[in-house]
Write an enzyme that holds these catalytic residues in place. Structure first.
Site, PDB file in Angstrom:
ATOM      1  N   SER A  75       5.123   4.025 -13.364  1.00 59.37           N
ATOM      2  CA  SER A  75       5.170   3.918 -11.904  1.00 59.37           C
ATOM      3  C   SER A  75       4.094   3.018 -11.293  1.00 59.37           C
ATOM      4  O   SER A  75       4.094   2.820 -10.074  1.00 59.37           O
ATOM      5  CB  SER A  75       5.086   5.314 -11.277  1.00 59.37           C
ATOM      6  OG  SER A  75       6.322   5.984 -11.412  1.00 59.37           O
ATOM      7  N   LYS A  78       5.169   0.289  -8.941  1.00 57.58           N
ATOM      8  CA  LYS A  78       5.408   0.459  -7.512  1.00 57.58           C
ATOM      9  C   LYS A  78       4.355  -0.238  -6.655  1.00 57.58           C
ATOM     10  O   LYS A  78       4.597  -0.519  -5.474  1.00 57.58           O
ATOM     11  CB  LYS A  78       5.496   1.952  -7.188  1.00 57.58           C
ATOM     12  CG  LYS A  78       6.772   2.564  -7.749  1.00 57.58           C
ATOM     13  CD  LYS A  78       6.728   4.064  -7.821  1.00 57.58           C
ATOM     14  CE  LYS A  78       8.038   4.571  -8.456  1.00 57.58           C
ATOM     15  NZ  LYS A  78       7.973   5.963  -8.901  1.00 57.58           N
ATOM     16  N   SER A 130       5.604   8.565  -5.103  1.00 58.13           N
ATOM     17  CA  SER A 130       6.189   7.883  -6.257  1.00 58.13           C
ATOM     18  C   SER A 130       7.717   7.983  -6.269  1.00 58.13           C
ATOM     19  O   SER A 130       8.331   8.184  -7.321  1.00 58.13           O
ATOM     20  CB  SER A 130       5.610   8.455  -7.564  1.00 58.13           C
ATOM     21  OG  SER A 130       5.727   7.531  -8.614  1.00 58.13           O
ATOM     22  N   LYS A 237      -2.848   4.978  -7.859  1.00 51.86           N
ATOM     23  CA  LYS A 237      -1.456   5.258  -8.232  1.00 51.86           C
ATOM     24  C   LYS A 237      -1.424   5.675  -9.691  1.00 51.86           C
ATOM     25  O   LYS A 237      -2.069   5.061 -10.537  1.00 51.86           O
ATOM     26  CB  LYS A 237      -0.592   4.006  -8.030  1.00 51.86           C
ATOM     27  CG  LYS A 237       0.881   4.224  -8.327  1.00 51.86           C
ATOM     28  CD  LYS A 237       1.555   5.000  -7.216  1.00 51.86           C
ATOM     29  CE  LYS A 237       2.963   5.466  -7.607  1.00 51.86           C
ATOM     30  NZ  LYS A 237       2.938   6.629  -8.538  1.00 51.86           N
TER      31      LYS A 237
END
Length: 404
Positions: A75, A78, A130, A237
């Protein structure tokens, strides 16, 4: 006499003992201080397979482990989708969610098919919670399909300096061709953090979410921002798929030192957070910011280079630096061991060509008398010479006429 000697030597013995104790005390303090300094200078032991630590402003690498090894980001993808959407979309656009976005696997913000959501809200759901569904909705809004979105994203990433990244989707679900490196992710984050909207969302701890079928409060998944707060953390993140294992990006700032830490393929969440803390501890204990002021001048035989802005960068506690101009006109920063720390491009420098001595003299003459012609004669000088020639010619004609 014996008593006198006894008193004399007894007093000397006390002095010697006292001096010995003082010397021993200072010696121990010195050793402990040296040991402490040495421990701070030792790079951290990182368990995750790849990692990098950079200073945010200059991009100087403070620590790296397998920084260019091809990895799966999960992720962390992103971050790329978010900054691309911020810079290439209209944040006020209303996005209609597709069935395809509604049915995507993995973490979601539970969008419903047909639901209409502002683009900025989708970016918030993408980074804070997310949301894979938010990622697909963004990709489809910008380029019609996920497949059409990917080439545009990759072209954009190359433009901002990523050399070893290829993304095939907007969210990071596993694909063998969806790859990047720790270095590229650090450069991506460095670029994205220059954008105020991205920086705000990246550091958001919680956000009230009113969806069509899901009303809740989104809470950041990055533990150092909320659950296990670390002093100075400004954003982050996390990511996970089985093939990538645990991944994490973290930004942090203390004083004027801002850093970005990336760790990839940690076996557990505990490992990636311990690795990240170790990297941040290392940065804040060992480095401080210095700067080269605007207007600093560097001269070579051919040119003068002047810094357009302040160049700020980190150095270690016991590190010294000096500046050099390369043959290509780059400003190179090296330490006392001649190790390259940073290279600033010519775009950050004003450049003036140095004239030769002959050119300087010619320029001085031209400035003094603007009527400069070929071979350095002025128009006035030419007229004077022509007048003298005519006068002499007339004189000769008269002499000849008298003779005849």
């Amino acid at each position: 006499m014996n008593n006198i000697l006894k008193r004399h030597y007894g007093s000397s013995a006390k002095k010697i003992t006292f001096m010995f104790l003082i010397t021993t005390l200072f010696f121990n303090i010195f050793l402990n201080a040296k040991t402490f300094a040495t421990e701070l200078d030792v790079a951290p032991e990182i368990t995750s397979e790849a990692a990098i630590l950079i200073e945010e402003g200059s991009g100087r690498v403070l620590y790296e482990k397998n920084q260019d090894q091809i990895m799966y980001p999960a992720s962390l993808t992103k971050v790329a989708t978010a900054i691309y959407a911020i810079e290439n979309g209209n944040l006020d656009d209303i996005v209609t969610v597709s069935e395809n976005a509604r049915n995507v696997d993995g973490t979601r913000v539970y969008l419903e098919a047909g639901e209409q959501v502002p683009l900025k809200k989708l970016i918030q759901g993408l980074l804070i919670n997310s949301g894979n569904d938010a990622g697909v909705a963004i990709a489809e809004h910008l380029h019609g399909t996920v497949e059409a979105f990917a080439p545009h994203l990759n072209d954009y990433l190359k433009e901002i300096g990523l050399e070893n990244t290829n993304f095939v989707n907007p969210h990071g679900l596993f694909d063998p061709n969806h790859t990047t490196t720790a270095r590229d992710l650090a450069l991506l984050t460095q670029y994205a953090m220059k954008n105020d909207t991205f920086r705000e969302i990246f550091g958001t701890e919680e956000l009230k979410w009113d969806g069509e079928t899901w009303d809740t409060t989104l809470i950041t998944h990055h533990k150092l921002l909320r659950e296990q707060p670390y002093e100075g953390v400004t954003g982050g993140k996390n990511g996970y798929v089985q093939q990538s294992q645990q991944t994490l990006i973290t930004t942090a700032k203390r004083g004027d030192l801002s850093v970005i830490a990336v760790v990839l393929k940690g076996p557990t969440q505990k490992v990636i957070y311990n690795d990240t803390r170790a990297l941040l501890d290392y940065a804040f204990a060992n480095f401080h910011m210095v700067s080269i002021p605007k207007g600093n001048e560097y001269k070579t035989k051919e040119r003068i280079y002047v810094t357009k802005d302040i160049f700020a960068f980190p150095i270690a506690q016991n590190e010294e630096f000096k500046e050099k101009i390369t043959s290509d006109g780059l400003l190179k920063i090296v330490n006392q061991n001649e190790e390259e720390l940073l290279v600033y491009p010519t775009s950050g420098l004003d450049i003036t060509e140095i004239q030769t001595e002959k050119e300087v003299k010619a320029a001085a003459v031209e400035e003094k008398d603007p009527l400069v012609t070929l071979n350095g004669f002025t128009l006035v000088s030419a007229i004077t010479i022509l007048g003298i020639i005519l006068f002499l010619k007339l004189r000769m004609n008269r002499i000849r006429a008298r003779r005849f």
